[in-house]
Write an enzyme that holds these catalytic residues in place. Structure first.
Site, PDB file in Angstrom:
ATOM      1  N   CYS A   1      15.176 -44.330  44.234  1.00  0.00           N
ATOM      2  CA  CYS A   1      14.192 -45.172  45.341  1.00  0.00           C
ATOM      3  C   CYS A   1      13.098 -44.204  45.684  1.00  0.00           C
ATOM      4  CB  CYS A   1      15.324 -45.576  46.484  1.00  0.00           C
ATOM      5  SG  CYS A   1      15.907 -44.104  47.436  1.00  0.00           S
TER       6      CYS A   1
ATOM      7  N   PRO B   1      21.929 -33.649  49.019  1.00  0.00           N
ATOM      8  CA  PRO B   1      22.748 -33.278  47.630  1.00  0.00           C
ATOM      9  C   PRO B   1      22.722 -34.521  46.323  1.00  0.00           C
ATOM     10  CG  PRO B   1      24.373 -34.003  49.477  1.00  0.00           C
ATOM     11  CD  PRO B   1      22.978 -33.800  50.144  1.00  0.00           C
TER      12      PRO B   1
ATOM     13  N   GLU C   1      26.491 -45.322  46.529  1.00  0.00           N
ATOM     14  CA  GLU C   1      26.404 -44.095  47.246  1.00  0.00           C
ATOM     15  C   GLU C   1      25.839 -43.801  48.449  1.00  0.00           C
ATOM     16  OE1 GLU C   1      26.082 -39.380  45.815  1.00  0.00           O
ATOM     17  OE2 GLU C   1      25.017 -40.860  44.630  1.00  0.00           O
TER      18      GLU C   1
ATOM     19  N   ILE D   1      24.816 -46.446  50.760  1.00  0.00           N
ATOM     20  CA  ILE D   1      25.778 -47.120  51.762  1.00  0.00           C
ATOM     21  C   ILE D   1      26.947 -46.410  52.055  1.00  0.00           C
ATOM     22  CG2 ILE D   1      26.965 -49.251  52.226  1.00  0.00           C
ATOM     23  CD1 ILE D   1      24.057 -49.417  52.489  1.00  0.00           C
TER      24      ILE D   1
END
Length: 428
Positions: free
Chosen positions: A50, A113, A190, A192
């Protein structure tokens, strides 16, 4: 051999541009194969999240312009529009950039991470596409090692901060008591999952996970005592939701202004806090025009993130030093590899000459030759043969005035003296 790292990220491009340059998971294999085919790239990988879309490429000769043109054509952008937001790193700088990205040093949230996992996914997809070879393969492994060292040996990963954490921090600022709030999470990936974990730890009254498939939503919901629904159930859930956080891979908006407007009427205009973490956006920007909606995009999270950066600056400096050392070490090892083929050929040639002289010596001994004489002849013959080709080439270079090459030969053979000392000697 040349490395390229080029693309756009949250620092150089708006969310609108990032949406248009993003690759869907379904596009990646075909895009990688096309990229290599049309740009003379021997190896390639694509990282698309994103916050960034980046291409990592190995070529014989650098051709960043050709790659940028391919990227613009693939996404139907003008080249000038892409250039305005794009960056290009070459060779050492490309290696350092990859390691910084994987270590979280170039992320919106310093040290986050998730980017390392995304980098590993990019590597796996490139392997599936058949566009990873020995050089990019080595670079990715070195990149993973550098990121692991940064994570292990610095405090950059302490007090985990992410886009998900930033979104929840904003919610805490707007709702003083989250234990009385209800949250609707759209997606089941991941990000959410991290949002759900943070909200659950803060004791949010009710969490609902909406996803395209109920099975995936249920798997996530079960971890945090949440409820699972389908995307089609969102309008009904909106009425009950104080917090809406969305992050899907949908190419079209999930939530439109009309649906939110209807929900607000049924809520008697009780405010809704919304965060759209997705690229492309899940929530139509026009939703933010509604009086009772607080809509934030990923670009709006910068302020929240800035507060969390302060404690990480010292760790970041140490991490930058580790990355620099890792990048330098990788380039040294890579350049050493360039000599492997030459050394192999030279060794094979030397062994062939040795075997020829050895066979000659064995024949002389078999015919009754004196051992000391035969050994002397073996030593002289091997020396002459090993020195013949270098001697011919050095004389040729000297005749051409190539003192630089003579100096290189002197260094190569670890000889004392300077080739310049011979330049003043005149023939007698």
């Amino acid at each position: 051999m040349a490395f390229l790292a080029l693309g756009i990220n949250h620092k150089t491009a708006s969310v609108d541009v990032r949406e248009r340059v993003a690759f869907t998971p379904e596009q990646l294999v075909e895009a990688l194969q096309q990229l290599c085919r049309l740009t003379d790239s021997r190896e390639a990988a694509i990282l698309s999240t994103c916050n960034r879309s980046e291409l990592y490429i190995e070529q014989d000769q650098l051709s960043a312009d050709i790659v940028l043109r391919w990227l613009a054509d693939y996404h139907h952008l003008s080249l000038d529009e892409l250039r305005a937001s794009a960056y290009v790193h070459e060779d050492d700088a490309a290696v350092r950039h990859m390691m910084r990205v994987a270590s979280g040093l170039d992320s919106l949230v310093l040290g986050e991470p998730q980017i390392l996992g995304q980098m590993k996914s990019a590597y796996a997809v490139a392997r599936e596409a058949g566009t990873i070879g020995p050089l990019l393969g080595r670079l990715f492994q070195a990149t993973f090692n550098a990121a692991k060292q940064v994570r292990t040996d610095t405090a950059i990963g302490e007090n985990p901060v992410s886009v998900a954490f930033a979104a929840v921090s904003l919610a805490k600022q707007i709702f003083s008591d989250l234990q009385r709030s209800q949250a609707l999470l759209i997606g089941a990936g991941e990000t959410i999952t991290l949002v759900a974990r943070h909200l659950h730890e803060l004791g949010v009254k009710r969490i609902v996970v909406a996803n395209r498939t109920l099975e995936r939503a249920s798997l996530l919901a079960e971890q945090f005592g949440a409820h699972a629904v389908l995307l089609s159930d969102i309008p009904a859930e909106l009425v009950r939701s104080d917090i809406v956080i969305s992050s899907t891979a949908s190419q079209l908006p999930i939530l439109g202004k009309g649906a939110v407007e209807s929900a607000l009427k049924l809520r008697k205009h009780k405010p809704i806090f919304m965060v759209d973490i997705a690229v492309p956006r899940d929530i139509e920007p026009e939703v933010g025009e509604l009086d009772d909606v607080y809509l934030y995009s990923v670009d709006d999270l910068h302020e929240v993130v800035a507060e969390n950066l302060k404690s990480r600056q010292g760790a970041a400096q140490a991490a930058e030093e580790m990355v620099s050392v890792g990048a330098d070490d990788f380039m040294v090892r890579l350049r050493e590899l360039a000599a492997v083929d030459v050394l192999k050929a030279y060794r094979q040639q030397s062994e062939r000459l040795r075997d020829e002289e050895l066979q000659k010596a064995l024949r002389l001994l078999a015919n009754g030759g004196n051992a000391e004489d035969v050994l002397g002849q073996l030593a002289r013959g091997l020396t002459n043969k090993l020195l013949h080709a270098p001697s011919v080439q050095l004389k040729k270079l000297s005749a051409e005035g190539r003192l630089d090459a003579l100096a290189m030969a002197q260094e190569l053979f670890a000889l004392e003296g300077s080739p310049d000392s011979f330049s003043d000697k005149k023939p007698q």
